[in-house]
Design an enzyme around this catalytic site. Sequence first.
Site, PDB file in Angstrom:
ATOM      1  N   ASP A 209       0.827  -1.202   0.000  1.00 42.74           N
ATOM      2  CA  ASP A 209       0.000   0.000   0.000  1.00 42.74           C
ATOM      3  C   ASP A 209       0.868   1.262   0.000  1.00 42.74           C
ATOM      4  OD1 ASP A 209      -2.258   1.835   0.745  1.00 42.74           O
ATOM      5  OD2 ASP A 209      -3.280  -0.071   1.021  1.00 42.74           O
ATOM      6  N   HIS A 247      -3.695   5.447   3.817  1.00 39.45           N
ATOM      7  CA  HIS A 247      -4.521   4.295   3.466  1.00 39.45           C
ATOM      8  C   HIS A 247      -3.989   2.975   4.015  1.00 39.45           C
ATOM      9  CE1 HIS A 247      -6.191   1.263   0.714  1.00 39.45           C
ATOM     10  NE2 HIS A 247      -7.282   1.980   0.885  1.00 39.45           N
ATOM     11  N   SER A 419     -11.618  -1.120  -0.817  1.00 36.40           N
ATOM     12  CA  SER A 419     -10.343  -1.001  -0.125  1.00 36.40           C
ATOM     13  C   SER A 419     -10.395  -1.522   1.288  1.00 36.40           C
ATOM     14  CB  SER A 419     -10.014   0.489   0.019  1.00 36.40           C
ATOM     15  OG  SER A 419      -8.966   0.841  -0.788  1.00 36.40           O
TER      16      SER A 419
END
Length: 888
Positions: A209, A247, A419
């Site tokens: 990520d 994220h 996600s």
Amino acid sequence: MRLPLPLVLTLLVHQWAIASPPTRRSYSTHDYYVLEHNPLAGATLAECAQELGLEVVEQAGELANTWLARTAKLMSGISTRTASDGVMDKFETLRLRSISHQGSDISSRTDEQLEARRIASSIKHLSLQTPRQRSKRDGSHLERAPPPPATTDPTKTSEAIAARLGFVDPLFTKQWHIVNNDNPRHMMNVTGVWEMGITGTGVITSLVDDGLDYRSKDLADNFDAVDSYDFNDHTDLPTPKLSDDHHGTRCAGQIGAAKNDVCGVGLAYDSKVAGVRILSGPITDVDEAAALNYGFQNVSIYSCSWGPPDDGKSMEGPGYLIQKAVLNGVENGRAGKGSIFVFASGNGAGSGDQCNFDGYTNSIYSVTVSAVDYKGLHPYYSEPCAANLVVAYSSGSGKQIVTTDVGENACSSGHGGTSAAAPNAAGVFALALQARPDLTWRDIQHLCVKTAQMINPEDPDWETMASGQRYSYKYGFGSLDGYAYVTAAQNWQLVKPQAWFEPAAVQINNGTMDDKDYMSGGQPIVRGGVTSTFTVTKDMLATHNFEGLEHVTIRVWITHTKRGDVEVELVSPSGVKSVLAAKRDRDRATSGYPGWRFMSVKHWGENPIGEWKIRVSDQSEEGHSGNFLGWRLMFWGSTIDPSLAKNYLLPTKDRLLPSVEETDTIDIPIPSSTKSHPKPTAGLPADHGEAGGESSKPAFPPGQDDTKGSPSATMTPTPDEGWFSDMSNLVSNQKWFFAAVGAVVLFGIGAGVFFWRRRVARRKSRYSSLADDDMAMNSVSRGARRPRAKELYDAFGEVSDDEDADEETGLRPGGHLGSAGLGFHSGFLDDDDPPTAGPTPIYRDEPEENEEGEEGAADHHDVSPEARSLSPGSGSGDGSWEHASQTR
Ligand SMILES: *[C@@H]1O[C@H](CO)[C@@H](O)[C@H](O)[C@H]1NC(C)=O
Ligand SMILES: *[C@@H]1O[C@H](CO)[C@@H](O)[C@H](O)[C@H]1NC(C)=O
Ligand SMILES: *[C@@H]1O[C@H](CO)[C@@H](O)[C@H](O)[C@H]1NC(C)=O
């Protein structure tokens, strides 16, 4: 001497009820009561229960001295009432008996009366528990219905569980995806697994990520530095550096946030998380390949919430090196048991996107996870496709995911999209791998198929497979249930090694594609569609040591002047249909399907012997056209004889039509390229958390042209039959012929107006950069295209400090940033018709020369060889998604 025994009994009951996990209710066989006990009145709980014929189940939540008890229903005809009333009647009798002689001479009381009084006074309250009927026929009703009773089982509220398991994490009770008080049916259901002592110990998940904030107090103790790396900045630690590098940390929190006084907890809160940073700038294919194998003996799971753009018009997959890395992972990772790759399906459903246009999610090696929301509904962003395996909980219907954030003590309550669904699935797999470290990557998928829970059974998207199980493009096999998954894993018998067989491609009317992706031949795709069949024989299975079908992959070679009009579906011998490609209005690519590979899990467990049929149709009347050149099926399953199992070798020429025998598997040199993966949140619609979900629409409604019975619909080509004979058939059908001529004339007029307006539009725009952009959108990488990556990254950036990124990476793109940004950024949410200056995406794939009048229409049908050769990378092209892999 009577006291010790009741005391012991009370303690025993108490201990037992506290220690065991809440039991499953069975309202069909039992009636449930709540009994409030007064221990000081002389009778024990056990005595009271026995007197009433009740069995104590467990304490009612945290209510002191309040117990859930049950009794078996009588099984004869009108039984239910009798049983219920029986208990209440007994209590009433007892009560009456205990008071009947009050006031009379004490000596006249019988022992029986004294006993009745002792027990009756020990029962402060008794009531029958009636489950409320929930009606879920349609969505509107669901919307208006009062929230389901949160208190049906008070021991299962998040507050009760937090207290029982000793959670002091301040946001635990806000983590509805762990315990959903309002919709108890809709949560990851892992607390029962925790109560079994399974919390992910010893399992490592790598978050591929934009970094992982190991300084967070919620993650520090579970951070695995050895298996972490920053491929963007090439440093050992995956420190989030850009202002929107949050994220990966949020996803990591969903899996491995510790049980402590910070934020909430992860689903596997004693497992370890590693961070591999690849999304914060350009990286090369080889780095991406390395990232997906980083620490792959120690790491079990790679959680990947990114992929090609979710714009409804991209069709891209991993380049060759990356495919190799994934294959290496499943074959050699984790001491040969295989890395578990979890991929988010994508957030582009609102733009008509489908996860079968994404080569990562439609890989057989990845567990593709879509999202389902707080109410168990399908969030509008979550992409459907036949490669979807399961759904996990994420944002929608007013709630988002609560997790850890970047910072020492920071939390996020705005996480979401597919996600956030993928890490929830990864968390469940981490729990299962603690219980069963020997599960292979395929066992993980089998367990998904076996234990996924059907939700919204009234949803028309559910279809019955040959195995009798139901499947939905939106939900896959259903929602992932942690408890069901892990308990099934505990008793799971490992599957035999993988087998596969791949018959040669079916060529249609001499359809070919060479190694430069130039396609020729094939059969024109007429209104009703073109079908072709392939028969699998028993011999084929035996020869290839094959049994137990799992995945089916299908390569197709199709030319078309507007790819989004093409629909592709596969029908199995038992009549189960997989929609592989449904209409995508935004996909105006002229490059067709140059050997693109689709995947379906909808035939899992089916007997593959018999006739498989593919149907390629044109779902639009716009006047675009194309040819169906060929297709190639491939079946994946398990071996008959495990001792003959072998490793699959990645072919290098499997996109050629006709098939060529690959005698050697020496890698042809393929240039490596640099690319940038944009922020995972870039494609996520802003209202992903608030928007209501649905459970009433099929993902792919039957096309209006779905005229299966029409003569033109069943043109099964045979090797000796030219398309001219088919054409003459069509022409002999005069009605059809004149209708077609009329349509062409009308189209010509329409096209004239269209191109005139387009010329006007172009004069206002800086078109020069667009041709370039076309290629970035659609071409297989040619190395030289590289620097565009960063600029697309900029285009996606939701935050203005992308400038920082550029300074850091030194990759500020020159020139046409504006136009590159336009197409993408606006493409996600708005229609592809931004009023702002500049070329609109609608023009992207039009050949520049063909602008003139009515002739333009005809020119449309002729895609030049050059245009065709620049087809998008499908499976085996390198760097095929250099231009901005959109993330979820
Ligand atoms: C959820 O977990 C509980 C145990 O905590 C279990 O009894 C229940 O059956 C699970 N739900 C489903 C749908 O399997
Ligand atoms: C695996 O873990 C061990 C022990 O933590 C460590 O020494 C080793 O370097 C790790 N191996 C890889 C390939 O990450
Ligand atoms: C396909 O190729 C063969 C051999 O070259 C030829 O005889 C045949 O006519 C071709 N068929 C079509 C439909 O073009």
